[in-house]
Write a protein that holds these residues in place. Structure first.
Motif, short mmCIF file in Angstrom:
data_model
loop_
_atom_site.label_atom_id
_atom_site.label_comp_id
_atom_site.label_asym_id
_atom_site.label_seq_id
_atom_site.Cartn_x
_atom_site.Cartn_y
_atom_site.Cartn_z
N GLN A 32 1.78 -30.52 -99.14
CA GLN A 32 2.37 -29.94 -100.35
C GLN A 32 2.27 -28.42 -100.33
N ARG A 33 1.24 -27.93 -99.64
CA ARG A 33 1.03 -26.48 -99.62
C ARG A 33 1.08 -25.99 -98.18
N ALA B 288 8.50 -26.19 -101.24
CA ALA B 288 7.76 -27.06 -100.32
C ALA B 288 8.72 -27.61 -99.28
N SER C 298 10.04 -30.65 -97.19
CA SER C 298 10.04 -32.10 -97.37
C SER C 298 9.41 -32.81 -96.18
#
Lengths: 369, 407
Positions: B120-121, B296, B298
């Motif tokens: 996610q990060r 973000a 994917s």
């Protein structure tokens, strides 16, 4: 009469009942001397003949050591054995043994102690007894019981030969299992703590060996005896505190180090890693030189606190502190440190500037006219 | 007779071409020249050992190759360009005679992160100077390229901000464009991930200037168009990142070295002669959303590696956030409740991975490689490795420095 008698030391005199002859004399009402009627005898004699000397304890000690020397043969004089530094100082004599002496008396005493220490005594028990007696005056030893002044140790008061180094400056093991020592150089003072790295890989291998040994023991009796020998060796390896790195270079095995090569000790100076604190490579090499001499690089985690002076003084102060701590950790294994002269404080200082000169030695340019 | 131009041409070291005309042995040394060893003293001129090194690819990036040296793929090297290796790796590769890097435990962790679930990060690799941040990023890019990912790898973002490359104000807005740099980046992306780009369709119409790309066209077409039209390179890059980060067909790896430059003050000046912050550069603004958490990926990962070599491009705030001081809880309740009391901020919009000092086995593998490539002539023993490790505190750069120093 009683008043006159009580002025004398009570330890020596004790009032007794008059004797029968004295009673008969008294009953006859004849004038008698008070000393005739009373039996004035000291019941507690002085321990030694030196009681009436100005320093009885010192005299007794000197005579006891001289007696020991006279009883045995002295070897050839060896100057290296005669060191005054291995005996306790005058202040310690005063505080621990209540023996006061001046400088000349101390010199004489230490000479006799050195002679007694170098005696060749054939009998083992007597040699041990004399050694125990001298140990109570040896620097670095903590005596538990005072041995009898007659030069012979009592069986029940035998002093345990325990060398307890109480000087953290020279190198000692502290209560947390760290080897600690201090060092100085110029204006810098350093204190080092050394913690040996545990041999985890060797311990796991050593634990595996006894199980294999038990499996082999069921096969034959000869193998049983060998298997019994292996766990003891493995146990000895597991008991070792530090990891030892190999010195041999095998090109075939260059791709794989030994299983014990799992961790390398760090060096922190004032909380910072060594290359971060000492930027110059020379200073870093100087700090690590004791490990290099003793072949113990990376086998200890080192923490050093240093202050004062410049970078060179601090680096060499760290070197002295680490050398002392390393030497105290294992004197036999690390004897090379002493041989390399790393245990001696470098007393060199910056030479003062003299008048008429720009620096200590440099002179002004000579001008002819 | 020689002209002025000829006199400026150096004739001292001329590159001798190999082939049938060449006589005697020729050593391909670290410099661009070659030395004829026909009459050379073999004591001084030693040919480097010919080692068989595995190439770092999808098959070799696993646990069995940890603590082993592996060669970097030629495709990645060509995409970087000759002489543009990050940090001092170029000099090291010349000394070794081959572009080889050590596959460390931290490398395996990064590869696991790359092949694992989408993060996610973003991730930032941080560590001290010479700890191997740029090398880890390069290895990660090589593995990703070998696995068929779309790799956007910038070996150094310092030229983006140090005013060494031309820049110009954009047509609209307050941004500034750097067509040359963007063009180079697009070329490297195409060279590294041509097949991967060809597999991903645009999915929608993309308008770049007067050209309209259909939805069936691929990312390779988009990048090629951007390369052929430098004035639209920025638009092409923006569309590339938008499409690649949104699709899940082919993973995307965004790898930026010197990632701290995204938040620094550049060496450029604007029209009012004020210092230009990096966020006003369009090239920086294209990648900033990946690292500040606003965009973000994917399928894939955004990785950056910091660098403390150019201190002026390391923002102080970021430095304190990456290396926060020990936070002692405030015992005094009055001080703790005082709103004027400020404490260092430690929150960052990305995950930080610290590259620590080398382990004993890694140091051994490093020294063994140095010995095989004749960088170190001494026999490699555990005590030697321990000595070098302690002097350098496990820092690979410092180990190399102590090994090659003259005292």
């Amino acid at each position: 009469m009683l008043a006159r008698l009580t002025t004398r030391p009570l330890a020596l005199l004790q009032m007794r009942q008059p004797t029968a002859s004295a009673m008969r004399l008294l009953s006859t009402h004849q004038a008698v001397s008070p000393f005739d009627t009373l039996d004035i005898r000291p019941i507690q004699r002085p321990d030694t003949a030196a009681y009436f000397m100005p320093k009885p304890k010192y005299a007794d000690l000197l005579s006891a050591i001289t007696t020991i020397i006279q009883q045995h043969k002295l070897p050839e004089h060896n100057k290296s054995n005669f060191k005054r530094g291995k005996w306790i100082g005058r202040k310690v004599f005063d505080s621990q043994h209540a023996i006061k002496m001046n400088a000349n008396e101390y010199i004489l005493l230490t000479e006799r102690l050195n002679q007694a220490d170098s005696l060749r005594i054939a009998d083992f028990e007597e040699r041990e007894t004399v050694g125990l007696y001298l140990n109570q005056f040896r620097r670095g030893y903590s005596h538990v019981e005072v041995v009898g002044m007659d030069g012979k140790a009592k069986e029940e008061d035998k002093v345990k030969k325990v060398k307890v180094n109480t000087s953290w400056k020279r190198g000692m093991l502290d209560h947390m299992g760290r080897w600690r020592a201090a060092g100085k150089r110029k204006e810098a003072i350093a204190c080092a703590w050394l913690v040996p790295i545990e041999a985890k890989a060797e311990a796991t291998e050593a634990k595996a060996e006894p199980t294999e040994a038990k499996a082999e023991a069921t096969e034959a009796n000869a193998e049983v005896t060998e298997a019994k020998a292996e766990p003891t060796e493995a146990k000895a390896e597991a008991d070792s505190e530090t990891v030892t790195f190999s010195e041999s270079a095998d090109f075939d095995s260059i791709d794989a180090p030994s299983p014990a090569f799992t961790s390398i000790g760090q060096v922190l100076v004032n909380g910072k890693p060594l290359p971060e604190y000492f930027v110059r490579p020379t200073d870093r090499e100087s700090v690590l030189f004791p490990f290099h001499v003793a072949n113990k690089t990376g086998q200890y985690n080192v923490f050093v606190r240093v202050r004062g002076g410049g970078h060179t003084g601090q680096a060499e102060a760290c070197q002295l502190a680490i050398a002392r701590a390393l030497y105290a950790a294992n004197r036999k294994q690390n004897a090379a440190i002493r041989t390399a002269g790393l245990l001696f404080t470098d007393g060199r200082r910056v030479e003062r500037k003299k008048t008429g000169k720009p620096k200590a030695r440099k002179s002004y340019t000579w001008v002819k006219r | 007779m020689f002209s002025v131009a000829d006199r400026t041409q150096s004739t001292a070291f001329t590159k001798k071409e190999g082939g049938s005309s060449g006589s005697g042995k020729k050593l391909r040394s670290g410099t661009a020249t070659s030395v004829n060893l026909l009459n050379a003293n073999p004591t001084y001129y030693i040919e480097p050992a010919r080692m068989q090194l595995a190439t770092l690819n999808a098959n070799t990036a696993n646990d069995s190759h940890v603590n082993k040296f592996m060669q970097i793929d030629d495709a990645l090297l060509q995409s970087i360009g000759k002489g543009h290796f990050p940090g001092t790796l170029g000099r090291d590769f010349k000394l070794f005679g081959r572009p080889a890097l050590l596959y460390r435990r931290i490398t395996q962790q990064l590869v696991d992160r790359l092949t694992g679930a989408p993060a996610q990060r973003a991730m930032v690799i941080d560590g001290k100077n010479g700890s191997g941040k740029s090398a880890e990023l390069m290895k990660l890019a090589a593995v990703a390229a070998a696995k068929g990912h779309i790799v956007v790898y910038a070996h150094s973002t310092l030229p983006w901000v140090n005013s060494s490359r031309p820049y110009a104000p954009a047509n609209e807005g307050s941004l500034f464009v750097q067509h040359e740099l963007t063009l180079e980046l697009l070329k490297s992306v195409l060279m590294l991930s041509k097949e991967a780009l060809a597999r991903v369709a645009l999915g929608r119409e993309v308008v770049l200037g007067k050209k309209t790309l259909t939805a069936e066209q691929t990312l390779a077409d988009l990048v090629s168009f951007g390369i052929h039209t430098p004035s639209l390179a920025h638009d092409a890059l923006d569309q590339l990142l938008a499409v690649a980060s949104a699709q899940t067909q082919v993973p995307l790896l965004v790898a930026l070295d010197n990632v701290n430059t995204l938040w620094c003050n550049t060496a450029y000046r604007d029209q009012q002669d004020a210092v230009l912050p990096a966020e006003r550069l369009r090239l920086v603004r294209a990648f900033l959303p990946f690292f500040d958490g606003s965009r973000a990926i994917s399928s894939g990962l955004a990785v950056g590696a910091t660098s403390y070599s150019e201190v002026r491009f390391m923002p102080r705030d970021l430095k304190e956030r990456l290396n926060p001081p020990p936070m002692v809880p405030l015992a005094n309740p009055d001080v703790a409740s005082d709103p004027k009391v400020t404490r260092p901020l430690t929150d960052v919009p990305f995950d930080v991975v610290k590259v620590d000092r080398m382990t004993a086995q890694e140091a051994w593998a490093l020294m063994a490689f140095y010995h095989k490539t004749n960088v170190v002539s001494m026999p490699v023993t555990e005590s030697l490795v321990a000595q070098k490790w302690v002097v350098a505190d496990g820092n690979p750069r410092q180990i190399f420095g102590s090994v090659t120093s003259y005292f």
